[in-house]
Structures are given as C-alpha cells and as structure tokens.
Design a protein around this motif. Structure first.
Motif, PDB file in Angstrom:
ATOM      1  N   ALA A 293       0.841  -1.206   0.000  1.00 56.95           N
ATOM      2  CA  ALA A 293       0.000   0.000   0.000  1.00 56.95           C
ATOM      3  C   ALA A 293       0.870   1.248   0.000  1.00 56.95           C
ATOM      4  O   ALA A 293       0.587   2.211  -0.722  1.00 56.95           O
ATOM      5  CB  ALA A 293      -0.922  -0.005   1.212  1.00 56.95           C
ATOM      6  N   SER A 294       1.943   1.213   0.773  1.00 57.82           N
ATOM      7  CA  SER A 294       2.761   2.440   0.855  1.00 57.82           C
ATOM      8  C   SER A 294       3.525   2.651  -0.445  1.00 57.82           C
ATOM      9  O   SER A 294       3.659   3.780  -0.916  1.00 57.82           O
ATOM     10  CB  SER A 294       3.676   2.421   2.074  1.00 57.82           C
ATOM     11  N   GLU A 295       3.989   1.549  -1.069  1.00 57.69           N
ATOM     12  CA  GLU A 295       4.711   1.711  -2.348  1.00 57.69           C
ATOM     13  C   GLU A 295       3.754   2.120  -3.473  1.00 57.69           C
ATOM     14  O   GLU A 295       4.087   2.936  -4.324  1.00 57.69           O
ATOM     15  CB  GLU A 295       5.439   0.420  -2.720  1.00 57.69           C
ATOM     16  N   THR A 296       2.558   1.546  -3.473  1.00 52.35           N
ATOM     17  CA  THR A 296       1.613   1.832  -4.559  1.00 52.35           C
ATOM     18  C   THR A 296       1.044   3.235  -4.452  1.00 52.35           C
ATOM     19  O   THR A 296       0.906   3.936  -5.453  1.00 52.35           O
ATOM     20  CB  THR A 296       0.456   0.803  -4.546  1.00 52.35           C
ATOM     21  N   PHE A 297       0.714   3.643  -3.231  1.00 48.96           N
ATOM     22  CA  PHE A 297       0.005   4.919  -3.088  1.00 48.96           C
ATOM     23  C   PHE A 297       0.846   6.004  -2.406  1.00 48.96           C
ATOM     24  O   PHE A 297       0.329   7.061  -2.058  1.00 48.96           O
ATOM     25  CB  PHE A 297      -1.318   4.705  -2.336  1.00 48.96           C
ATOM     26  N   GLY A 298       2.112   5.703  -2.192  1.00 44.61           N
ATOM     27  CA  GLY A 298       3.012   6.691  -1.591  1.00 44.61           C
ATOM     28  C   GLY A 298       2.614   7.065  -0.164  1.00 44.61           C
ATOM     29  O   GLY A 298       2.771   8.222   0.242  1.00 44.61           O
ATOM     30  N   LEU A 299       2.110   6.084   0.597  1.00 39.76           N
ATOM     31  CA  LEU A 299       1.715   6.402   1.979  1.00 39.76           C
ATOM     32  C   LEU A 299       2.935   6.720   2.825  1.00 39.76           C
ATOM     33  O   LEU A 299       3.975   6.082   2.693  1.00 39.76           O
ATOM     34  CB  LEU A 299       0.975   5.222   2.625  1.00 39.76           C
ATOM     35  N   THR A 300       2.797   7.706   3.668  1.00 38.30           N
ATOM     36  CA  THR A 300       3.892   8.071   4.573  1.00 38.30           C
ATOM     37  C   THR A 300       3.792   7.207   5.837  1.00 38.30           C
ATOM     38  O   THR A 300       2.772   6.546   6.077  1.00 38.30           O
ATOM     39  CB  THR A 300       3.764   9.542   4.998  1.00 38.30           C
ATOM     40  N   ARG A 301       4.827   7.295   6.670  1.00 40.34           N
ATOM     41  CA  ARG A 301       4.800   6.573   7.947  1.00 40.34           C
ATOM     42  C   ARG A 301       3.585   6.998   8.761  1.00 40.34           C
ATOM     43  O   ARG A 301       2.894   6.186   9.364  1.00 40.34           O
ATOM     44  CB  ARG A 301       6.056   6.891   8.756  1.00 40.34           C
ATOM     45  N   SER A 302       3.357   8.305   8.757  1.00 33.92           N
ATOM     46  CA  SER A 302       2.263   8.777   9.604  1.00 33.92           C
ATOM     47  C   SER A 302       0.896   8.309   9.068  1.00 33.92           C
ATOM     48  O   SER A 302      -0.011   8.014   9.850  1.00 33.92           O
ATOM     49  CB  SER A 302       2.391  10.294   9.793  1.00 33.92           C
ATOM     50  N   GLN A 303       0.769   8.175   7.750  1.00 34.22           N
ATOM     51  CA  GLN A 303      -0.495   7.628   7.216  1.00 34.22           C
ATOM     52  C   GLN A 303      -0.667   6.142   7.595  1.00 34.22           C
ATOM     53  O   GLN A 303      -1.786   5.691   7.812  1.00 34.22           O
ATOM     54  CB  GLN A 303      -0.541   7.786   5.685  1.00 34.22           C
ATOM     55  N   CYS A 304       0.468   5.421   7.661  1.00 33.48           N
ATOM     56  CA  CYS A 304       0.385   4.007   8.062  1.00 33.48           C
ATOM     57  C   CYS A 304      -0.009   3.890   9.531  1.00 33.48           C
ATOM     58  O   CYS A 304      -0.765   2.985   9.922  1.00 33.48           O
ATOM     59  CB  CYS A 304       1.718   3.299   7.803  1.00 33.48           C
ATOM     60  N   ILE A 305       0.492   4.816  10.341  1.00 28.06           N
ATOM     61  CA  ILE A 305       0.095   4.814  11.760  1.00 28.06           C
ATOM     62  C   ILE A 305      -1.392   5.170  11.874  1.00 28.06           C
ATOM     63  O   ILE A 305      -2.139   4.533  12.622  1.00 28.06           O
ATOM     64  CB  ILE A 305       0.968   5.802  12.571  1.00 28.06           C
ATOM     65  N   ASP A 306      -1.820   6.148  11.079  1.00 26.64           N
ATOM     66  CA  ASP A 306      -3.243   6.533  11.106  1.00 26.64           C
ATOM     67  C   ASP A 306      -4.146   5.363  10.690  1.00 26.64           C
ATOM     68  O   ASP A 306      -5.212   5.159  11.259  1.00 26.64           O
ATOM     69  CB  ASP A 306      -3.512   7.712  10.152  1.00 26.64           C
ATOM     70  N   LEU A 307      -3.684   4.613   9.672  1.00 25.94           N
ATOM     71  CA  LEU A 307      -4.469   3.446   9.222  1.00 25.94           C
ATOM     72  C   LEU A 307      -4.603   2.436  10.363  1.00 25.94           C
ATOM     73  O   LEU A 307      -5.670   1.835  10.556  1.00 25.94           O
ATOM     74  CB  LEU A 307      -3.748   2.757   8.063  1.00 25.94           C
ATOM     75  N   THR A 308      -3.515   2.252  11.099  1.00 26.20           N
ATOM     76  CA  THR A 308      -3.557   1.316  12.232  1.00 26.20           C
ATOM     77  C   THR A 308      -4.489   1.855  13.320  1.00 26.20           C
ATOM     78  O   THR A 308      -5.242   1.093  13.948  1.00 26.20           O
ATOM     79  CB  THR A 308      -2.137   1.089  12.780  1.00 26.20           C
ATOM     80  N   MET A 309      -4.436   3.171  13.521  1.00 25.65           N
ATOM     81  CA  MET A 309      -5.317   3.783  14.528  1.00 25.65           C
ATOM     82  C   MET A 309      -6.789   3.578  14.120  1.00 25.65           C
ATOM     83  O   MET A 309      -7.639   3.316  14.970  1.00 25.65           O
ATOM     84  CB  MET A 309      -4.974   5.270  14.605  1.00 25.65           C
ATOM     85  N   GLU A 310      -7.065   3.678  12.820  1.00 26.23           N
ATOM     86  CA  GLU A 310      -8.444   3.440  12.339  1.00 26.23           C
ATOM     87  C   GLU A 310      -8.857   1.998  12.641  1.00 26.23           C
ATOM     88  O   GLU A 310     -10.002   1.736  13.013  1.00 26.23           O
ATOM     89  CB  GLU A 310      -8.541   3.644  10.813  1.00 26.23           C
ATOM     90  N   ALA A 311      -7.899   1.088  12.454  1.00 27.81           N
ATOM     91  CA  ALA A 311      -8.200  -0.327  12.715  1.00 27.81           C
ATOM     92  C   ALA A 311      -8.494  -0.541  14.202  1.00 27.81           C
ATOM     93  O   ALA A 311      -9.407  -1.299  14.560  1.00 27.81           O
ATOM     94  CB  ALA A 311      -7.044  -1.207  12.255  1.00 27.81           C
ATOM     95  N   VAL A 312      -7.750   0.128  15.061  1.00 27.77           N
ATOM     96  CA  VAL A 312      -8.013   0.020  16.513  1.00 27.77           C
ATOM     97  C   VAL A 312      -9.446   0.470  16.780  1.00 27.77           C
ATOM     98  O   VAL A 312     -10.231  -0.209  17.441  1.00 27.77           O
ATOM     99  CB  VAL A 312      -7.025   0.890  17.329  1.00 27.77           C
ATOM    100  N   GLN A 313      -9.758   1.634  16.209  1.00 27.96           N
ATOM    101  CA  GLN A 313     -11.068   2.251  16.418  1.00 27.96           C
ATOM    102  C   GLN A 313     -12.211   1.338  15.964  1.00 27.96           C
ATOM    103  O   GLN A 313     -13.224   1.234  16.629  1.00 27.96           O
ATOM    104  CB  GLN A 313     -11.087   3.561  15.609  1.00 27.96           C
ATOM    105  N   HIS A 314     -12.021   0.682  14.831  1.00 24.75           N
ATOM    106  CA  HIS A 314     -13.103  -0.128  14.247  1.00 24.75           C
ATOM    107  C   HIS A 314     -13.046  -1.603  14.646  1.00 24.75           C
ATOM    108  O   HIS A 314     -13.837  -2.411  14.165  1.00 24.75           O
ATOM    109  CB  HIS A 314     -13.093  -0.008  12.722  1.00 24.75           C
ATOM    110  N   SER A 315     -12.100  -1.944  15.521  1.00 22.85           N
ATOM    111  CA  SER A 315     -12.023  -3.337  15.967  1.00 22.85           C
ATOM    112  C   SER A 315     -13.198  -3.611  16.909  1.00 22.85           C
ATOM    113  O   SER A 315     -13.852  -2.679  17.375  1.00 22.85           O
ATOM    114  CB  SER A 315     -10.705  -3.568  16.707  1.00 22.85           C
TER     115      SER A 315
END
Ligand SMILES: CNc1ncnc2c1ncn2[C@@H]1O[C@H](COP(=O)(O)O)[C@@H](O)[C@H]1O
Ligand SMILES: [Zn+2]
Length: 336
Positions: A293-315
C-alpha cells in the motif's frame, strides 16, 4: 520503511483461519501432526501458493480444500490455530480478529470445532504477545440450517466467553447463496449483541449490494464494487471497508494494485482498514500488505500509523483493549 512497517504494532481485522496458515506452517503442521512429508506433499504446497495469470475467485476457493484436509482432525485444527496466531504475532500483530467456518465431519461436530479453536486461542495467547477475538463464519454456499446452527453456537459460547467471541463473519463464494435468505439469522446474531462483518461487493452484484447496505453491518469486507455512492454511504454510516490488496488482485476482482479502491477511500476520507484476508493462500503478511500500500500509493509513515489507529477504532475490542493498543502505538511512534 519496510523495517518500520515490520516493527509497527499492527491490527488485523480480516483473516480467515484456514486461509491464513502460511506455507512453512502448513509443512510444520503436516510434519507435527501427520508425520513425514512426501515429495507429493511438497508439490501440493507449491501449487497452493501459485496463482497463474488470469486466476479468479473460483481458483482461490479450490485452494482451501487443501488446508481443510489438514484441519479436519482436532489435533490438526488445534495446531493450525496455534501456528496461525504465532505467525501473526511474529509479524508484530498486537490484535487479531480470526474468522472461521465451523465444520462438522466424522471427527468433530460444529460445536467441537469451535471449542477446539477457542481452547487453542487461549493457549496461544498465553505464549505470544497478542490479543485474539473469534468470529465464527457463515459460509453463504452452505444451507441456511448450517448458518442457524453457527449463530446459535456463537450466541451460546459467546455468553460464556464474551471477551473471545466478538461477532459473526458472512463469507464464502459470492456467486453462491442469496444474502436475503441469511438476513434473518444475521439479524438474530445482531440482536444478541454480536457484531457483523459482512463480505459485501466483492463482486459486482448491485441488487445484493443494495440489500446489504440497507441491512447494515459493523464492517464491510472488500467493498470492491461499492462505487462512489457506496463509499459515501459507508462514510456517512462510519462503516469501514476492509481492504485486502493481494487478495483482490490475485483473485482478479481488482485488475492491479494501482487501481485498488483503497485510493478512492483515501480521497473520499472514508473509513478503511488494511487486512490480509488469507495471508497463507496469497503468500503475504500484514507487514507486506502495508509495504504494498505504501509503495503503490506513496503512503507516509504517519499515514500508516493513522491506518492502524483506524483499525483500533473499528475493531471489536473493548474500550480498555483499545486504550492499551493506542498506548502501544504511541510508545512505538515516540521511539521512531
Ligand atoms: C478471497 N476472498 C474470500 N471471499 C469470500 N470468502 C472467503 C474468501 N477467502 C476466504 N473465504 C472463506 O473462508 C474460508 C476459509 O477459512 P475457514 O475455513 O472459514 O477458516 C473459505 O472456505 C471461504 O468460505
Ligand atoms: Zn475474506
């Protein structure tokens, strides 16, 4: 970036037990439980993770039969559950929601199947730094009576172990079965407090997609053919889409990584989580899906952390468990 993503404490919300056993663990399982491996078995393993160009969902579903054989005994199922959890923990997954379809055969009833998996989860979570929840799955290709039994078991066992059984997964070959037949039994599960994770819009079936959106769900598996209006609906309802890049591209429901709907979900600022689906079958890990995902869409570290935070929220974790996960994430980011 790869090291960062491997070290990131991750959250996996969409993983099917029999699809998540990686090839090394399949060999280990066969060795431990069923004895010496043969050349024939080695070539079966090779075929398991090989997707020819132009493969489709049907090719994928045929692969499950191989692991289903190995997990058709209590010992095989127990060990497969332990190995799967071990492998997610090795990949720094701190929280895992594991789904599996209870199966009955000469060795086990569906109740026994779930009890074996539950006991194995309890054992594995004492050995590894990971929290695991279980979502019994309804296979839409099987008769309604099977779904009714699965939901009844999930309700009963969930009352005994509410921290472990969090919800119901609706999955199986999207070309089989009618969602409307299963809606009442899913509604019963929901009335009993079980969350619903529904495979929705994995293929283009507009009338079924409409029915599913009207029915509602806690999380949406794939959502590939929702389209912009569907994404807007999910955003309005705060329903996250479980995005599984390798799964969708290898089964041909998405033509390339670059055209994956994760991009539209980012643009629409709609809720989304990154998941593996069947990391064994698709020969991947959650870290590798983040790298993709990060290579395909140029996600930054902080976007990857945000994605994980979203997963926490929706777990389907409790507020206390969510807080713990957020603290682990903060501690990790501070160390970077
Ligand atoms: C690729 N996309 C997918 N779409 C729909 N259902 C899927 C799936 N991948 C897996 N499953 C469902 O999960 C079962 C395997 O795990 P368990 O035996 O339950 O642990 C498959 O047989 C199918 O019913
Ligand atoms: Zn799935």
């Amino acid at each position: 970036m790869i090291k960062f993503l491997q070290g990131l404490p991750k959250v996996e919300l969409h993983a099917h037990l029999n699809g998540s056993l990686n090839i090394d663990s399949i060999k280990e399982l066969a060795e431990n439980v069923y004895g010496q491996q043969s050349d024939e078995f080695a070539s079966m393993c090779e075929r398991f993770i090989t997707f020819k160009k132009g493969s489709n969902l049907n090719d994928c579903f045929q692969k499950f039969a191989f692991v289903h054989e190995l997990t058709s005994t209590r010992k095989g199922l127990e060990r497969a559950t332990e190995l799967t959890i071990r492998d997610f923990a090795k990949d720094n997954v701190m929280y895992l929601e594991l789904r599996t379809t209870p199966k009955s055969n000469d060795n086990m009833t569906r109740r026994a199947y779930l009890e074996v998996v539950m006991a194995a989860i309890e054992k594995a979570t004492t050995e590894h730094a990971i929290t695991v929840k279980l979502l019994p799955s309804i296979n839409r290709g099987e008769p309604l009576e099977v779904a009714e039994e699965t939901v009844a078991l999930a309700i009963e066992l969930g009352q005994k172990e509410p921290e472990l059984i969090a919800g119901i997964d609706f999955s199986g070959d999207p070309n089989q079965g009618k969602f409307s037949d299963f809606a009442p039994v899913l509604e019963k599960a929901r009335q009993h407090g079980l969350k619903l994770a529904i495979h929705c819009a994995e293929i283009d079936n507009p009338s079924e997609i409409r029915e599913m959106l009207m029915f509602g769900m806690s999380r949406c598996g794939h959502g590939t053919f929702l389209g912009n209006s569907g994404f807007a609906h999910m955003k309005e309802q705060n329903i996250p889409i479980e995005c599984c890049l390798s799964s969708n591209v290898k089964t041909g429901t998405v033509s390339s990584f670059g055209s994956h709907h994760l991009k539209q979900l980012f643009l629409a600022d709609a809720p989304k989580v990154l998941c593996t689906d069947d990391c064994g079958v698709f020969d991947s890990t959650l870290s590798e899906e983040f790298v993709l995902a990060s290579e395909t869409f140029g996600l930054t570290r902080s976007q990857c952390i945000d994605l994980t935070m979203e997963a926490v929220q929706h777990s389907f974790a409790s507020p206390e468990e969510k807080l713990k996960m957020k603290m682990r994430l903060y501690a990790f980011t501070r160390r970077q």
